[in-house]
Design an enzyme around this catalytic site. Sequence first.
Site, PDB file in Angstrom:
ATOM      1  N   ARG A  43       0.686  -1.335  -0.059  1.00 31.16           N
ATOM      2  CA  ARG A  43      -0.029   0.056  -0.026  1.00 31.16           C
ATOM      3  C   ARG A  43       0.730   1.248   0.037  1.00 31.16           C
ATOM      4  NH1 ARG A  43      -2.576  -1.819   5.490  1.00 31.16           N
ATOM      5  NH2 ARG A  43      -0.313  -2.608   5.772  1.00 31.16           N
ATOM      6  N   GLY A 185       1.898  -6.597  23.569  1.00 29.22           N
ATOM      7  CA  GLY A 185       2.782  -6.488  21.989  1.00 29.22           C
ATOM      8  C   GLY A 185       3.372  -7.707  21.889  1.00 29.22           C
ATOM      9  N   LYS A 203      12.216 -22.363  12.122  1.00 31.54           N
ATOM     10  CA  LYS A 203      13.731 -22.130  12.401  1.00 31.54           C
ATOM     11  C   LYS A 203      14.328 -23.318  12.968  1.00 31.54           C
ATOM     12  CE  LYS A 203      12.207 -17.725  14.545  1.00 31.54           C
ATOM     13  NZ  LYS A 203      11.475 -16.982  15.763  1.00 31.54           N
TER      14      LYS A 203
HETATM   15  N1  LIG Z   1       9.116  -8.514  13.245  1.00 28.59           N
HETATM   16  C1  LIG Z   1       9.822  -9.272  13.641  1.00 28.59           C
HETATM   17  O1  LIG Z   1      10.332  -9.266  14.940  1.00 28.59           O
HETATM   18  C2  LIG Z   1      10.613 -10.131  12.693  1.00 28.59           C
HETATM   19  C3  LIG Z   1      11.896 -10.873  13.346  1.00 28.59           C
HETATM   20  C4  LIG Z   1      12.506 -11.721  12.810  1.00 28.59           C
HETATM   21  C5  LIG Z   1      11.955 -12.203  11.277  1.00 28.59           C
HETATM   22  N2  LIG Z   1      11.079 -11.399  10.958  1.00 28.59           N
HETATM   23  C6  LIG Z   1      10.666 -11.767   9.290  1.00 28.59           C
HETATM   24  O2  LIG Z   1      10.856 -10.662   8.881  1.00 28.59           O
HETATM   25  C7  LIG Z   1       9.724 -10.349   7.616  1.00 28.59           C
HETATM   26  C8  LIG Z   1       8.754  -9.055   7.684  1.00 28.59           C
HETATM   27  O3  LIG Z   1       8.424  -9.193   8.866  1.00 28.59           O
HETATM   28  P1  LIG Z   1       7.679  -7.895   9.553  1.00 28.59           P
HETATM   29  O4  LIG Z   1       7.484  -8.092  10.925  1.00 28.59           O
HETATM   30  O5  LIG Z   1       8.674  -6.593   9.095  1.00 28.59           O
HETATM   31  O6  LIG Z   1       6.372  -7.797   8.539  1.00 28.59           O
HETATM   32  P2  LIG Z   1       5.350  -6.629   8.443  1.00 28.59           P
HETATM   33  O7  LIG Z   1       5.269  -5.692   9.613  1.00 28.59           O
HETATM   34  O8  LIG Z   1       4.015  -7.114   8.394  1.00 28.59           O
HETATM   35  O9  LIG Z   1       5.981  -5.809   7.079  1.00 28.59           O
HETATM   36  C9  LIG Z   1       5.496  -6.630   5.786  1.00 28.59           C
HETATM   37  C10 LIG Z   1       5.788  -5.641   4.856  1.00 28.59           C
HETATM   38  O10 LIG Z   1       5.617  -6.351   3.385  1.00 28.59           O
HETATM   39  C11 LIG Z   1       4.963  -5.554   2.551  1.00 28.59           C
HETATM   40  N3  LIG Z   1       4.202  -6.298   1.844  1.00 28.59           N
HETATM   41  C12 LIG Z   1       3.193  -7.557   2.183  1.00 28.59           C
HETATM   42  N4  LIG Z   1       2.973  -8.218   1.061  1.00 28.59           N
HETATM   43  C13 LIG Z   1       3.395  -7.457   0.000  1.00 28.59           C
HETATM   44  C14 LIG Z   1       3.150  -7.875  -1.324  1.00 28.59           C
HETATM   45  N5  LIG Z   1       2.487  -8.614  -1.820  1.00 28.59           N
HETATM   46  N6  LIG Z   1       3.996  -6.895  -2.314  1.00 28.59           N
HETATM   47  C15 LIG Z   1       4.815  -5.745  -1.626  1.00 28.59           C
HETATM   48  N7  LIG Z   1       4.975  -5.703  -0.496  1.00 28.59           N
HETATM   49  C16 LIG Z   1       4.063  -6.425   0.452  1.00 28.59           C
HETATM   50  C17 LIG Z   1       3.919  -4.739   3.528  1.00 28.59           C
HETATM   51  O11 LIG Z   1       3.663  -3.513   2.623  1.00 28.59           O
HETATM   52  P3  LIG Z   1       2.513  -2.641   3.250  1.00 28.59           P
HETATM   53  O12 LIG Z   1       3.587  -1.715   4.429  1.00 28.59           O
HETATM   54  O13 LIG Z   1       2.091  -1.697   2.338  1.00 28.59           O
HETATM   55  O14 LIG Z   1       1.575  -3.221   4.197  1.00 28.59           O
HETATM   56  C18 LIG Z   1       4.932  -4.464   4.746  1.00 28.59           C
HETATM   57  O15 LIG Z   1       5.870  -3.240   4.264  1.00 28.59           O
HETATM   58  C19 LIG Z   1       8.951 -11.682   7.791  1.00 28.59           C
HETATM   59  O16 LIG Z   1       9.635 -12.801   7.041  1.00 28.59           O
HETATM   60  C20 LIG Z   1       9.202 -12.069   9.372  1.00 28.59           C
HETATM   61  O17 LIG Z   1       8.946 -13.496   9.494  1.00 28.59           O
HETATM   62  C21 LIG Z   1      10.231 -10.317  11.518  1.00 28.59           C
END
Ligand SMILES: NC(=O)c1ccc[n+]([C@@H]2O[C@H](COP(=O)([O-])OP(=O)(O)OC[C@H]3O[C@@H](n4cnc5c(N)ncnc54)[C@H](OP(=O)(O)O)[C@@H]3O)[C@@H](O)[C@H]2O)c1
Length: 438
Positions: A43, A185, A203
Site C-alpha cells: 500500500r 505486544g 527455525k
Molecule cells: N518482526 C519481527 O520481529 C521479525 C523478526 C525476525 C524475522 N522477521 C521476518 O521478517 C519479515 C517481515 O516481518 P515484519 O514484521 O517486518 O512484517 P510486516 O510488518 O507485516 O511488514 C511486511 C511488509 O511487506 C509488505 N508487503 C506485504 N505483502 C506484499 C506484497 N505482496 N507486495 C509488496 N509488499 C508487500 C507490506 O507492505 P505494506 O506496508 O504496504 O502493508 C509491509 O511493508 C517476515 O518474514 C518475518 O518472519 C520479523
Amino acid sequence: MRLALLGCGTVGQEVVRLLHEQSADLTARIGAPLEIAGIAVRRLGRDRGDLPVDEDLFTTDALGLIKRDDVDVVIEVIGGIEPARSWLVEALRAGKSVVTANKALLAEDGVALHEAAAEGGGDLYYEASVAGAIPLLRPLRESLHGDRINRVTGIVNGTTNFILSAMDATGAGFAEALEEATALGYAEADPTADVEGFDAAAKAAILASLAFHTRVGAADVHREGITEVTAADMASAQAMGCTIKLLCIAARGVDSTGRETVSVRVHPAMIPRSHPLASVGDAFNAVFVEADAAGQLMFYGRGAGGAPTASAVLGDVVAVSRNRLAGVRAASESAYADLAVRPMGEALTRYHVSLDVADRPGVLASVASVFARHDVSIATVRQGSAGGPAGRDGDGDAELVIVTHVAPDAALAATVGELRGLDIVRSVTSVLRVEGDA
Ligand SMILES: NC(=O)c1ccc[n+]([C@@H]2O[C@H](COP(=O)([O-])OP(=O)(O)OC[C@H]3O[C@@H](n4cnc5c(N)ncnc54)[C@H](OP(=O)(O)O)[C@@H]3O)[C@@H](O)[C@H]2O)c1
C-alpha cells in the site's frame, strides 16, 4: 551497491533507518556506498512515520524493481511463501544477491532458493530468519565448520517464551498468560504460528540444515505447541526443580542399522533450573550448541523486534556487498552429509507422567508393569498431589508422578496409551518430555 528493499513494515522501516544513520560507517566498511534503488510495498499511502527516505522510491511493482539492471542486492522483509519465493528465485537467477529474514520460506523451500543462487552466482544470506539479532547462522555455517556439531537445543520463539516465563513466575494458566503477552505486544492478534510451534519449527529446520549439512525442511520437523501446557504442569515442573520451555531440538543419532541420522523436533519440555536455557526469560531467545571440539556454546539475545532483526539484515547486506565488490561468492549450501531424518517415534527422550490413580494396594506394581512391558525404565516415582504434601488426597484417589529414563518416544507414547486404558488409572493428568540432565 544498489539495494532493492521488498517490504517496509516492522523490520523494513528499521532497515531504512539503520541504512541512513550508519551510512558513512557502512560505506567505509564495504568500500562503496549503499543506496536504496527502490522500496516495494503493498500500500503506497500507508503511514510509515518520518522515514528518512524519498517518497518517490516506493513502488507496488516489486518484480519491476527486482529486474532493474542497476539493482545489486535484494532485501526481502515481506514474509510468507508467495509471492516472496517467485520474486527471490527471479532475483537470484538474475545474479543478484539476496538477504532475507523469511524463515517460513527457507524452511518450506530453501532448496529452490539455494539452487537459484547457485545458478545466478549471487549470495543468499538469511541471518535474520532465526533468532533475530543473535549472530547464530554465520557461526554455524562458518566458525564451526571445522567441528562436528552433535546437538542444537534452542528457545527460538520469543512469544512462547514470554508466555511460559509468565506462567512460571505467576502461576497463571496458558490463556491468562497469552492475554498478557497480547496486551504487551509480544503476541500477534492471531498467535497460531507462535503458540502452535510453526514459527519455531521453521527455525529448527534452518538450524538443523546448517548444523548437520543436510537438507531439513519444515515437514521433517516434529511439532507440538504450548496450548496444552497447564498451570498444574508448571507446578509439577517446579516441584521437580524444573521449568517448562518450548524447545527446538536437533540432534545427531544412529538408527538400529547403524546409519547416522538427525532428529528435529519442537515441543514443550521440562528442563532443570540448572540448565543454561532455564534462565532465559521474557521474550529472549537462546540457542545451546554442543560440538565435539568446541564443547558447549550458548548464543543469547533478542530474537525479534524491528531494530534487532534489522541489525542482522544489515550485517548480511555488508557481507554480500563486500563479496560482490570482490567478485566472489560465499560458499554455497552444504548438504553433503545428507543424513536421514529420524521419525519422532525413534527420538530418544524422557517423560514426566502424572497419574490420578485408585488408592489401593498393588496399584504401583500394576502401573510399573506397564512401563516394563514397553521396555521403559522408571527413574523416579513420587506419590502425592502436585504442590501438596506427598500422600493420599483423601477421596480414595492418589497422584503418582513418574519420571522415566531415556527411551524411544514411541515406547513412551505406547506406555501412556496403555495407562489411559487401565481401570485403576482415573486419568493421566500430565505428560511432558524432560530434557537436560536432571
Ligand atoms: N518482526 C519481527 O520481529 C521479525 C523478526 C525476525 C524475522 N522477521 C521476518 O521478517 C519479515 C517481515 O516481518 P515484519 O514484521 O517486518 O512484517 P510486516 O510488518 O507485516 O511488514 C511486511 C511488509 O511487506 C509488505 N508487503 C506485504 N505483502 C506484499 C506484497 N505482496 N507486495 C509488496 N509488499 C508487500 C507490506 O507492505 P505494506 O506496508 O504496504 O502493508 C509491509 O511493508 C517476515 O518474514 C518475518 O518472519 C520479523
